[in-house]
Design an enzyme around this catalytic site. Structure first.
Site, short mmCIF file in Angstrom:
data_model
loop_
_atom_site.label_atom_id
_atom_site.label_comp_id
_atom_site.label_asym_id
_atom_site.label_seq_id
_atom_site.Cartn_x
_atom_site.Cartn_y
_atom_site.Cartn_z
N GLY A 138 45.71 36.86 45.96
CA GLY A 138 45.13 38.16 46.29
C GLY A 138 46.17 39.25 46.17
O GLY A 138 47.07 39.35 47.00
N VAL A 139 46.07 40.08 45.13
CA VAL A 139 47.07 41.13 44.91
C VAL A 139 46.39 42.50 44.88
O VAL A 139 46.66 43.34 44.03
CB VAL A 139 47.90 40.88 43.63
CG1 VAL A 139 48.87 39.75 43.83
CG2 VAL A 139 46.99 40.59 42.41
N GLY A 140 45.48 42.68 45.84
CA GLY A 140 44.85 43.98 46.00
C GLY A 140 45.73 44.89 46.80
O GLY A 140 46.92 45.05 46.52
N LYS A 141 45.16 45.50 47.85
CA LYS A 141 45.90 46.49 48.62
C LYS A 141 47.24 45.97 49.12
O LYS A 141 48.31 46.53 48.84
CB LYS A 141 45.08 46.91 49.83
CG LYS A 141 43.91 47.82 49.56
CD LYS A 141 43.27 48.18 50.90
CE LYS A 141 42.10 49.12 50.75
NZ LYS A 141 41.53 49.48 52.06
N VAL A 142 47.21 44.89 49.90
CA VAL A 142 48.42 44.40 50.56
C VAL A 142 49.24 43.51 49.63
O VAL A 142 50.46 43.63 49.53
CB VAL A 142 48.07 43.62 51.84
CG1 VAL A 142 49.33 43.05 52.50
CG2 VAL A 142 47.33 44.53 52.82
N GLY A 143 48.57 42.61 48.93
CA GLY A 143 49.27 41.66 48.09
C GLY A 143 50.16 42.31 47.06
O GLY A 143 51.27 41.83 46.77
N LYS A 147 36.64 45.69 65.69
CA LYS A 147 36.47 45.66 64.24
C LYS A 147 35.07 46.13 63.94
O LYS A 147 34.17 46.10 64.79
CB LYS A 147 36.67 44.24 63.71
CG LYS A 147 37.10 44.19 62.25
CD LYS A 147 38.58 44.50 62.07
CE LYS A 147 39.01 44.27 60.64
NZ LYS A 147 40.46 44.51 60.45
#
Length: 383
Positions: free
Chosen positions: A203-208, A99
């Site tokens: 969390g509803v950004g990229k993945v959510g 990472k």
């Protein structure tokens, strides 16, 4: 041939957390390599952590985040890279764990010069580490990094890349969630197991956001929250039936069947476990357990926990297909491989029940077994 670190064969309950150390030689943290990268001209300050190459080259995304200190950044990259080793192992990939973090505000500090300087540092590792997207970085960023190194995945489709890895990350979480729900409620039809269930997504950004799409199509009642108003506005526009609450605390206190942490790590604290009504926890966030003892609290509360590194491996599978594909990235091939997360999650939960251990421990054991068995065979072949 690099051997797996001893942490790969130490039970999770006995293994010290990288979050407890700011020195990679302290507390049993045994990463193979940690590189501090700095380019004053562009403002780059980055850390690349290679946890293990026992199963293959380390692959993991680059997180661009305004850490309060270098020590905070180091703690995060150590924990995240270790998680990537286990994620790749349990997903059956010929990859190790790595990472990277870039310290800074991506909205203010990101530039072509900085990303290309970072690409040169990735190149200097000569293939021990492949990078990809993570929080604060996107496929166009990978294209710029890729102008300096070939050890990059998750590039845009325009240059033959896999694109946004959040698409299959979300699909894999959805597959794992169906398996966990089936384990919790014993429904015979896994395709309908989430129909009518209330799922809270933090969390509803990229993945959510992509996960919300899968859940609404499956007939779930979805409740969401996010610290970013723009992310909430976008979900409201795409999925008008979704209910929005004002904070994660409010979401956790809501009557839920499933809780899906999809933001940053440490979501499952003692207080959250004590408050949750959800029977299942399954989300995309990395390192969800705030400390080693939380997995036992989750088990005692009767919550079915789908370990994060098991269910969120879809993005890794996606970018690995880009890296390995002899004829380029194939989305349907990667999606079919990601669907296997359903079976992997079932295997982890069944192993937890048979061994009478928390699911996080069972997942560690499956990953560690593969690292031992396959890593040993790889050592024989490579000498």
């Amino acid at each position: 041939m690099s051997q797996p670190s001893r942490s790969a064969s130490t039970p999770a309950s006995a293994r010290p957390s990288p979050a407890d150390s700011t020195d990679v030689f302290d507390h049993g943290v045994e990463h193979e390599q940690v590189v501090f990268a700095q380019d004053p001209a562009s403002g780059l300050r980055a850390i690349i952590a290679v946890h293990s190459t026992a199963l293959g080259p380390a692959l993991g995304g680059t997180r661009f985040y305004p850490y309060a200190s270098t020590a905070d950044a180091l703690r995060d990259v150590l924990a995240l890279s270790r998680g990537m080793t286990y994620k790749a192992a349990v997903a059956g990939l010929d990859l190790g764990g790595g990472k990277a973090v870039i310290i800074g505000d991506p909205t203010a500090d990101k530039s072509e010069a900085l990303l290309r300087a970072y690409g040169r540092f990735v190149e200097s590792l000569a293939g021990r580490y492949y990078t990809a997207c993570d929080v604060g970085t996107y496929s166009p960023d990978m294209d710029l990094i890729g102008r300096e190194t070939g050890y990059v995945t998750g590039r845009t489709a325009a240059v033959g890349g896999a694109g946004d890895s959040s698409v299959l990350t979300a699909y894999g979480v959805f597959c794992g969630m169906r398996a966990a729900a089936e384990h919790a409620w014993g429904d015979a039809d896994p395709a309908a197991v989430l129909d009518g269930r209330t799922v809270g997504v933090a969390g509803v950004g990229k993945v959510g956001r992509h996960l919300v799409g899968h859940l609404t199509q499956a007939g779930a009642e979805v409740v969401v929250t996010d610290v970013a108003q723009g992310a909430l506005d976008r979900v409201r526009e795409e999925y008008p039936r979704v209910r929005v609450v004002g904070s994660t605390d409010e979401l956790v206190a809501t009557e839920l069947d499933v809780y899906a942490p999809c933001a940053l790590g440490g979501a499952l604290t003692d207080e959250v476990v004590a408050t949750l009504s959800a029977r299942v926890v399954c989300g995309a966030a990395n390192n969800q357990l705030a400390h080693d003892g939380v997995d036992k609290l989750v088990e005692e509360a009767g919550i079915v926990y789908a370990p994060d590194f098991v269910v969120n491996a879809g993005g890794l599978i996606q970018v690995d297909d880009e890296r390995e594909g002899a004829h380029g990235f194939d989305f349907e091939r990667a999606r079919a491989r990601t669907a296997g997360i359903y079976d992997t999650t079932r295997a982890v939960l069944e192993r937890a029940a048979s061994d009478d251990v928390p699911s996080a421990v069972a997942a560690d054991r499956l990953a560690e077994q593969r690292i031992r068995d396959v890593g040993r065979l790889r050592g024989i072949w490579l000498g």
